[in-house]
Write an enzyme that holds these catalytic residues in place. Structure first.
Site, short mmCIF file in Angstrom:
data_model
loop_
_atom_site.label_atom_id
_atom_site.label_comp_id
_atom_site.label_asym_id
_atom_site.label_seq_id
_atom_site.Cartn_x
_atom_site.Cartn_y
_atom_site.Cartn_z
N SER A 1 0.85 -1.18 0.00
CA SER A 1 0.00 0.00 0.00
C SER A 1 0.89 1.24 0.00
O SER A 1 1.82 1.32 -0.79
CB SER A 1 -0.97 -0.05 1.18
N ASP B 1 -8.24 -4.77 -6.65
CA ASP B 1 -7.84 -3.68 -5.76
C ASP B 1 -8.01 -2.32 -6.43
O ASP B 1 -7.36 -2.05 -7.45
CB ASP B 1 -6.37 -3.88 -5.36
N HIS C 1 -6.10 -6.06 -2.45
CA HIS C 1 -5.02 -5.22 -1.92
C HIS C 1 -3.97 -6.05 -1.18
O HIS C 1 -4.26 -6.73 -0.20
CB HIS C 1 -5.63 -4.19 -0.97
#
Length: 496
Positions: free
Chosen positions: A173, A440, A465
């Protein structure tokens, strides 16, 4: 001299049973941060907290203030001459479970690597300043975080006699972006980078997020009808918001904490964003990686929500939309849906390390309001969630929380600086791999096609994700298995 640090044990226990006014899913960030913790599969103790003295401002030699930054070490697999794996902390507390679980640990065991993890400044226990006031948060940005990593790398190189070892950075991320940027900005300190699910492009109005949510929902067995039913429910919400009786109906159906006031545009926008956010959070963490987290709600998937939206026995689409909300409230142990804008802003203005906002929400939103944007808005066309939370609503939050100087003009300048500084999707580094999942929504701002022979993309169809970072399961789809193998081979080549 060391900056005063508040007692962290109080901070750790403060949130148990706390009543939240902050949304469960804020600016793409769930409570706790965007990278979940993998389920602990074995017993034994976790690595203890360790600390190093870090500069408060790496770019002002006249500022001599320092603070204590937390890190973790796992040398279980390390063999003399082996590589060093550096996991980069992000917008939440650094969890030591990552030191014993996850794909990178499997790689470390196979390659004889030393595992290190550095917690990001201003998150978790790493408190550079006495509070999180706007003045203090001026020391929170990606450039300072990268400089922290550079100092940590040199410090640990000498402390553990691994200065001349091969160093590989890992992140998922926002830390995925940091991993790529660390290799870009400090190539003499890190020999390769795995940048999982990293949003490389800073963008003010991130309409692509909702577009990917729409496309991902359409992968359910209900197909496009899932979005059609959401759109019909949204239309019914819009109709009910036109009169007071409708406000009361929506309050009851969606279990709103305080009576919904349809004449308050901020509360209405908060309401729209909250009920859409029920879908955003599930899509972002759908199936393969949510199943690894050991967190609440891991069994709720795109198929679950679209199954509810397609269940005519529940009633009209609006009733199904409300049923999705009820399911999420029950799953997360929330008694009601808090959409009070004033309550949210009041909580986000809290500057104490002991406040609920210090869990990371205030810090992350500050970063979005100063250098990234990333505002997931309803401004995009052909999406089912209406137009109730435009970019102007996110910008208003910046000003209302941090001050009028945090506005569209200053943020636009900050976003331009970020993209100029790092190159956005045109980043030019070497030995960086960019894994992303098609489900994602963050992949929209990431790299999904090879940039060069040494900047390669791993686009994983059907995963969400950071899926490749979590421990493998027998049920993993073959494309996820292949992605992990591709990443391993890249890392193996870098350390030769």
């Amino acid at each position: 001299m060391a900056v005063h640090r508040l007692a962290v044990l109080i901070f750790l226990t403060f949130f148990v049973g706390l009543a939240w006014s902050l949304p469960r899913f804020l600016h793409g960030r769930p409570r706790g941060g965007m990278l979940g913790a993998p389920r602990r599969r074995s017993g034994g103790s976790l690595p203890p907290d360790q600390w190093l003295e870090q500069k408060l401002d790496h770019f002002n030699d006249a500022d001599l203030r320092t603070w204590q930054q937390r890190y973790f070490v796992n040398d279980t697999f390390f063999k003399p001459g082996g590589p060093v794996f550096l996991m980069i902390g992000g917008e939440g507390t650094a969890n030591p479970i990552w030191m014993v679980e996850g794909t990178w640990v499997v790689m470390a065991e196979r390659l004889g690597a030393l595992c290190l993890m550095l917690e990001h400044r201003f998150y978790g226990k790493s408190h550079p300043t006495p509070d999180i006031s706007v003045e203090s948060l001026s020391f929170l940005n990606s450039e300072q975080a990268l400089a922290d990593l550079a100092y940590f790398r040199q410090y640990m190189g000498m402390k553990m006699n691994v200065t001349y070892s091969k160093w590989i950075s890992f992140g998922g991320s926002y830390p995925g972006s940091l991993s790529a940027w660390f290799r870009l900005k400090y190539p003499h300190l890190v020999d390769g980078a795995v940048a999982t699910s990293g949003p490389l492009l800073a963008q003010l109005d991130f309409t692509g997020y909702v577009s990917v949510v729409r496309d991902s929902l359409a992968t359910s067995p209900q197909g496009d009808m899932c979005n059609t039913n959401i759109m019909q429910a949204t239309t019914q919400v819009e109709q009910l918001l036109q009169h007071r009786v409708g406000w009361a109906d929506l309050t009851k159906m969606f279990q709103v904490c305080k009576p919904l006031n349809g004449s308050n545009p901020n509360d209405v926008s908060n309401f729209y964003e909250a009920i859409a956010g029920n879908f955003f959070g599930v899509v972002q963490y759908n199936k393969d990686n949510r199943a690894f987290e050991g967190a609440v709600g891991t069994d709720i998937t795109i198929d679950t929500l679209c199954g509810i939206m397609g269940n005519t026995s529940i009633g009209v689409p609006l009733a199904r939309y409300a049923a999705v909300n009820t399911l999420l409230l029950q799953t997360y142990g929330e008694k009601c849906l808090d959409v009070s804008y004033d309550d949210m802003i009041t909580e986000m203005r809290q500057t104490s390390w002991e406040s609920s906002a210090s869990e990371g929400g205030r810090q992350w939103v500050y970063q979005t309001c100063t250098e990234f944007g990333f505002f997931q808005t309803s401004d995009g066309k052909d999406q089912p969630f209406g137009n109730g939370f435009p970019v102007s609503f996110s910008l208003q939050q910046c000003s209302d929380i941090y001050g009028k100087q945090f506005n569209k003009t200053t943020l636009t300048q900050g976003i331009a600086r970020t993209n100029t500084n790092y190159g956005a999707k045109g980043i030019r580094a070497t030995k960086v791999i960019f894994p992303n999942g098609s489900i994602d929504p963050w992949h929209y701002l990431g790299i999904t096609k090879d940039v060069s022979e040494t900047e390669t993309a791993v686009y994983i169809n059907g995963t969400a994700h950071c899926a490749n970072m979590y421990p493998a399961l027998p049920s993993d789809p073959p494309q996820l298995v292949q992605a992990r193998d591709t990443i391993f081979k890249a890392v193996e080549a870098w350390i030769q």
